[in-house]
Design a protein around this motif. Structure first.
Motif, PDB file in Angstrom:
ATOM      1  N   MET A   1     -71.068  27.735  85.507  1.00  0.00           N
ATOM      2  CA  MET A   1     -70.288  27.291  84.343  1.00  0.00           C
ATOM      3  C   MET A   1     -68.989  28.092  84.255  1.00  0.00           C
ATOM      4  N   LEU A   2     -68.108  27.889  85.231  1.00  0.00           N
ATOM      5  CA  LEU A   2     -66.831  28.594  85.242  1.00  0.00           C
ATOM      6  C   LEU A   2     -65.697  27.591  85.037  1.00  0.00           C
ATOM      7  N   ALA A   3     -64.607  28.035  84.432  1.00  0.00           N
ATOM      8  CA  ALA A   3     -63.457  27.167  84.164  1.00  0.00           C
ATOM      9  C   ALA A   3     -62.854  26.594  85.433  1.00  0.00           C
ATOM     10  N   THR A   4     -63.111  27.219  86.571  1.00  0.00           N
ATOM     11  CA  THR A   4     -62.556  26.773  87.854  1.00  0.00           C
ATOM     12  C   THR A   4     -63.502  25.849  88.625  1.00  0.00           C
ATOM     13  N   ASP A   5     -64.660  25.530  88.052  1.00  0.00           N
ATOM     14  CA  ASP A   5     -65.634  24.675  88.730  1.00  0.00           C
ATOM     15  C   ASP A   5     -65.135  23.235  88.862  1.00  0.00           C
ATOM     16  N   GLU A   6     -65.828  22.459  89.694  1.00  0.00           N
ATOM     17  CA  GLU A   6     -65.365  21.145  90.126  1.00  0.00           C
ATOM     18  C   GLU A   6     -65.373  20.044  89.058  1.00  0.00           C
ATOM     19  N   PHE A   7     -66.296  20.122  88.100  1.00  0.00           N
ATOM     20  CA  PHE A   7     -66.442  19.036  87.121  1.00  0.00           C
ATOM     21  C   PHE A   7     -66.291  19.533  85.684  1.00  0.00           C
ATOM     22  N   ILE A   8     -65.834  18.623  84.824  1.00  0.00           N
ATOM     23  CA  ILE A   8     -65.794  18.868  83.381  1.00  0.00           C
ATOM     24  C   ILE A   8     -66.749  17.887  82.730  1.00  0.00           C
ATOM     25  N   HIS A   9     -67.647  18.408  81.901  1.00  0.00           N
ATOM     26  CA  HIS A   9     -68.589  17.596  81.122  1.00  0.00           C
ATOM     27  C   HIS A   9     -68.103  17.609  79.668  1.00  0.00           C
ATOM     28  N   ILE A  10     -68.031  16.446  79.052  1.00  0.00           N
ATOM     29  CA  ILE A  10     -67.650  16.339  77.644  1.00  0.00           C
ATOM     30  C   ILE A  10     -68.841  15.743  76.882  1.00  0.00           C
ATOM     31  N   TYR A  11     -69.274  16.461  75.840  1.00  0.00           N
ATOM     32  CA  TYR A  11     -70.419  16.024  75.027  1.00  0.00           C
ATOM     33  C   TYR A  11     -70.035  15.888  73.568  1.00  0.00           C
ATOM     34  N   LYS A  12     -70.714  14.981  72.896  1.00  0.00           N
ATOM     35  CA  LYS A  12     -70.604  14.893  71.440  1.00  0.00           C
ATOM     36  C   LYS A  12     -71.909  15.423  70.863  1.00  0.00           C
ATOM     37  N   MET A  13     -71.800  16.367  69.946  1.00  0.00           N
ATOM     38  CA  MET A  13     -72.973  16.926  69.270  1.00  0.00           C
ATOM     39  C   MET A  13     -72.927  16.500  67.811  1.00  0.00           C
ATOM     40  N   GLN A  14     -74.006  15.898  67.379  1.00  0.00           N
ATOM     41  CA  GLN A  14     -74.106  15.488  65.986  1.00  0.00           C
ATOM     42  C   GLN A  14     -75.516  15.781  65.511  1.00  0.00           C
ATOM     43  N   GLU A  15     -75.604  16.683  64.533  1.00  0.00           N
ATOM     44  CA  GLU A  15     -76.875  17.172  64.016  1.00  0.00           C
ATOM     45  C   GLU A  15     -77.750  17.649  65.176  1.00  0.00           C
ATOM     46  N   ASN A  16     -78.878  17.037  65.459  1.00  0.00           N
ATOM     47  CA  ASN A  16     -79.752  17.496  66.547  1.00  0.00           C
ATOM     48  C   ASN A  16     -79.668  16.626  67.787  1.00  0.00           C
ATOM     49  N   ASP A  17     -78.541  15.934  67.938  1.00  0.00           N
ATOM     50  CA  ASP A  17     -78.380  15.014  69.052  1.00  0.00           C
ATOM     51  C   ASP A  17     -77.185  15.429  69.913  1.00  0.00           C
ATOM     52  N   VAL A  18     -77.367  15.418  71.237  1.00  0.00           N
ATOM     53  CA  VAL A  18     -76.304  15.734  72.185  1.00  0.00           C
ATOM     54  C   VAL A  18     -76.124  14.527  73.102  1.00  0.00           C
ATOM     55  N   THR A  19     -74.913  13.945  73.101  1.00  0.00           N
ATOM     56  CA  THR A  19     -74.643  12.744  73.876  1.00  0.00           C
ATOM     57  C   THR A  19     -73.508  12.996  74.863  1.00  0.00           C
ATOM     58  N   LEU A  20     -73.730  12.642  76.120  1.00  0.00           N
ATOM     59  CA  LEU A  20     -72.690  12.781  77.128  1.00  0.00           C
ATOM     60  C   LEU A  20     -71.621  11.713  76.909  1.00  0.00           C
ATOM     61  N   ILE A  21     -70.358  12.146  76.845  1.00  0.00           N
ATOM     62  CA  ILE A  21     -69.237  11.206  76.715  1.00  0.00           C
ATOM     63  C   ILE A  21     -68.678  10.886  78.093  1.00  0.00           C
ATOM     64  N   LYS A  22     -68.437  11.940  78.904  1.00  0.00           N
ATOM     65  CA  LYS A  22     -67.819  11.709  80.206  1.00  0.00           C
ATOM     66  C   LYS A  22     -67.985  12.933  81.098  1.00  0.00           C
ATOM     67  N   VAL A  23     -68.102  12.707  82.408  1.00  0.00           N
ATOM     68  CA  VAL A  23     -68.041  13.762  83.431  1.00  0.00           C
ATOM     69  C   VAL A  23     -66.938  13.341  84.394  1.00  0.00           C
ATOM     70  N   PHE A  24     -66.015  14.257  84.672  1.00  0.00           N
ATOM     71  CA  PHE A  24     -64.909  13.928  85.573  1.00  0.00           C
ATOM     72  C   PHE A  24     -64.465  15.176  86.337  1.00  0.00           C
ATOM     73  N   GLU A  25     -63.673  14.964  87.392  1.00  0.00           N
ATOM     74  CA  GLU A  25     -63.212  16.073  88.222  1.00  0.00           C
ATOM     75  C   GLU A  25     -62.233  16.953  87.455  1.00  0.00           C
ATOM     76  N   ASN A  26     -62.355  18.243  87.676  1.00  0.00           N
ATOM     77  CA  ASN A  26     -61.549  19.247  86.998  1.00  0.00           C
ATOM     78  C   ASN A  26     -60.236  19.458  87.759  1.00  0.00           C
ATOM     79  N   GLU A  27     -59.102  19.211  87.102  1.00  0.00           N
ATOM     80  CA  GLU A  27     -57.782  19.412  87.719  1.00  0.00           C
ATOM     81  C   GLU A  27     -57.590  20.852  88.185  1.00  0.00           C
TER      82      GLU A  27
END
Length: 196
Positions: free
Chosen positions: A109-135
């Protein structure tokens, strides 16, 4: 009968919700509404023009100007009169970003790693929004320059990483994005980091 207030588009999530004068009993409480904190964030942190900020909040420019004026007056009164500042936060969701070397989990889990994961957290739920390559990974760029821009495009409130340099941490904070230095093993672990 008054007009119903239109729903504002609010993306800022305050890290701290109360400020109290030091070494003195405060006289009163100045409460900043969600929309007032958003206006301050857009104008004074992101340096948007009023027209851009109004579009971001989905309000008219005169309405935005009124909201911003109210916010600044409350902050000024709090400083001049020694009032406690309380920030309203009705939002029950966060947008979280995590960089990882894997598209499916968080083995690194480093800022220089290959992918970025974006999640939405709402109360006790975690939902993946998008995974894409890290510039940062693709172009061998500096995380402190690239990541804040990417995160703002996704309205990210929180960045979680196993290691965060001071430059990146300061760049994120300057954009209103909280940074947590912690290793997690699954998306459900995010719920233990962020308190709702």
């Amino acid at each position: 009968m008054g007009r119903e207030k239109t729903k504002r588009n609010l993306t800022f999530k305050p890290s701290f919700k109360e400020f109290v004068p030091e070494n003195k009993k405060y006289n009163a409480v100045s409460t900043l509404l969600n929309e007032e904190m958003e206006a301050i964030y857009l104008m004074d942190i992101l340096d948007l023009y009023q027209e851009e900020a109004a579009i971001s909040m989905q309000v008219s420019r005169p309405t935005f100007t009124r909201i911003l004026k109210n916010a600044r007056q409350k902050l000024t009164r709090a400083i001049v009169y020694g009032n406690k500042i309380s920030i309203e936060d009705e939002s029950t969701s966060y947008i979280v970003a995590i960089c990882s070397s894997n598209k499916n989990d968080f083995e690194s889990m480093l800022a220089t790693d290959e992918f970025i994961h974006i999640y939405k957290m709402q109360e006790n739920d975690v939902t993946l929004i998008k995974v894409f390559e890290n510039e940062v990974f693709i172009n061998n760029s500096k995380p402190a320059i690239v990541l804040p821009k990417i995160f703002l495009d996704f309205n990210v409130n929180v960045f979680v990483s196993s290691k965060i340099g001071e430059g990146l941490k300061n760049s994120l904070l300057s954009k209103g994005i909280q940074a947590y230095e912690k290793q997690i093993n699954s998306k459900k672990d995010l719920l233990t980091i962020i308190n709702f």
